[in-house]
Motif scaffolding. Sequence first.
Motif, PDB file in Angstrom:
ATOM      1  N   VAL A  10       1.005  -1.236   0.037  1.00 55.19           N
ATOM      2  CA  VAL A  10      -0.285   0.024   0.039  1.00 55.19           C
ATOM      3  C   VAL A  10       0.817   1.324  -0.003  1.00 55.19           C
ATOM      4  CG1 VAL A  10      -2.151  -1.068   1.077  1.00 55.19           C
ATOM      5  CG2 VAL A  10      -0.265  -0.191   2.484  1.00 55.19           C
ATOM      6  N   SER A  11       2.036   1.182  -0.356  1.00 52.08           N
ATOM      7  CA  SER A  11       3.083   2.281  -0.345  1.00 52.08           C
ATOM      8  C   SER A  11       3.008   3.016   0.921  1.00 52.08           C
ATOM      9  CB  SER A  11       3.007   2.982  -1.809  1.00 52.08           C
ATOM     10  OG  SER A  11       2.959   2.086  -2.900  1.00 52.08           O
ATOM     11  N   CYS A  12       2.976   2.391   2.102  1.00 48.92           N
ATOM     12  CA  CYS A  12       2.960   3.367   3.183  1.00 48.92           C
ATOM     13  C   CYS A  12       4.513   3.696   3.737  1.00 48.92           C
ATOM     14  CB  CYS A  12       2.383   2.563   4.329  1.00 48.92           C
ATOM     15  SG  CYS A  12       3.184   1.157   5.032  1.00 48.92           S
ATOM     16  N   GLY A  13       5.557   2.679   3.214  1.00 49.70           N
ATOM     17  CA  GLY A  13       6.968   3.220   3.769  1.00 49.70           C
ATOM     18  C   GLY A  13       7.324   2.600   4.969  1.00 49.70           C
ATOM     19  N   ALA A  14       6.553   1.840   5.781  1.00 48.02           N
ATOM     20  CA  ALA A  14       6.911   1.174   6.887  1.00 48.02           C
ATOM     21  C   ALA A  14       8.347   0.471   6.659  1.00 48.02           C
ATOM     22  CB  ALA A  14       5.765   0.496   7.482  1.00 48.02           C
ATOM     23  N   CYS A  15       8.186  -0.135   5.770  1.00 50.20           N
ATOM     24  CA  CYS A  15       9.409  -1.061   5.736  1.00 50.20           C
ATOM     25  C   CYS A  15      10.685  -0.402   5.449  1.00 50.20           C
ATOM     26  CB  CYS A  15       8.985  -2.212   4.222  1.00 50.20           C
ATOM     27  SG  CYS A  15       8.895  -1.201   3.000  1.00 50.20           S
ATOM     28  N   VAL A  16      10.844   0.690   4.986  1.00 49.14           N
ATOM     29  CA  VAL A  16      12.016   1.315   4.443  1.00 49.14           C
ATOM     30  C   VAL A  16      12.892   1.643   5.436  1.00 49.14           C
ATOM     31  CG1 VAL A  16      13.065   3.486   3.166  1.00 49.14           C
ATOM     32  CG2 VAL A  16      10.864   2.335   2.352  1.00 49.14           C
ATOM     33  N   ASP A  17      12.096   2.366   6.598  1.00 47.02           N
ATOM     34  CA  ASP A  17      13.055   2.558   7.806  1.00 47.02           C
ATOM     35  C   ASP A  17      13.652   1.294   8.553  1.00 47.02           C
ATOM     36  OD1 ASP A  17      12.804   5.174   7.328  1.00 47.02           O
ATOM     37  OD2 ASP A  17      10.833   5.293   8.698  1.00 47.02           O
ATOM     38  N   GLU A  18      12.969   0.202   8.363  1.00 39.95           N
ATOM     39  CA  GLU A  18      13.385  -0.972   9.087  1.00 39.95           C
ATOM     40  C   GLU A  18      14.513  -1.775   8.229  1.00 39.95           C
ATOM     41  OE1 GLU A  18      12.435  -1.803  12.248  1.00 39.95           O
ATOM     42  OE2 GLU A  18      11.227   0.034  12.060  1.00 39.95           O
ATOM     43  N   CYS A  19      14.745  -1.351   7.124  1.00 32.83           N
ATOM     44  CA  CYS A  19      15.779  -2.023   6.296  1.00 32.83           C
ATOM     45  C   CYS A  19      17.046  -1.698   6.887  1.00 32.83           C
ATOM     46  CB  CYS A  19      15.463  -1.875   4.989  1.00 32.83           C
ATOM     47  SG  CYS A  19      16.760  -3.033   3.954  1.00 32.83           S
ATOM     48  N   PRO A  20      17.974  -2.761   7.483  1.00 35.40           N
ATOM     49  CA  PRO A  20      19.148  -2.209   7.791  1.00 35.40           C
ATOM     50  C   PRO A  20      20.320  -2.121   6.791  1.00 35.40           C
ATOM     51  CG  PRO A  20      18.722  -4.621   8.112  1.00 35.40           C
ATOM     52  CD  PRO A  20      17.792  -4.096   7.636  1.00 35.40           C
ATOM     53  N   VAL A  21      20.167  -2.316   5.663  1.00 35.90           N
ATOM     54  CA  VAL A  21      21.085  -2.116   4.351  1.00 35.90           C
ATOM     55  C   VAL A  21      20.374  -1.457   3.402  1.00 35.90           C
ATOM     56  CG1 VAL A  21      21.873  -4.389   4.859  1.00 35.90           C
ATOM     57  CG2 VAL A  21      20.110  -4.438   3.241  1.00 35.90           C
ATOM     58  N   SER A  22      19.284  -0.693   3.484  1.00 39.79           N
ATOM     59  CA  SER A  22      18.812   0.339   2.646  1.00 39.79           C
ATOM     60  C   SER A  22      18.635  -0.345   1.100  1.00 39.79           C
ATOM     61  CB  SER A  22      19.604   1.525   2.445  1.00 39.79           C
ATOM     62  OG  SER A  22      19.797   2.335   3.661  1.00 39.79           O
ATOM     63  N   ALA A  23      17.957  -1.566   1.249  1.00 39.95           N
ATOM     64  CA  ALA A  23      17.487  -2.056   0.047  1.00 39.95           C
ATOM     65  C   ALA A  23      16.389  -1.879  -0.363  1.00 39.95           C
ATOM     66  CB  ALA A  23      17.614  -3.623   0.228  1.00 39.95           C
TER      67      ALA A  23
END
Length: 56
Positions: A10-23
């Motif tokens: 749903v393009s909320c972006g919640a996953c982006v900040d959690e990714c430790p390698v900025s993938a």
Amino acid sequence: MAYKITDACVSCGACVDECPVSAIKEGAEKYEIDADLCVECGACEGACPVGAPQAE
């Protein structure tokens, strides 16, 4: 195998900040995971409110 974001995104972006390698980056229609950078930690899957990231 690397994680992939499904069409449930749903393009909320919640996953982006959690990714430790900025993938994870915003794509045209949903967020996308760079398989070459993904370390398969599953942090994105745990952060997603709709369960869009899935292990391939």
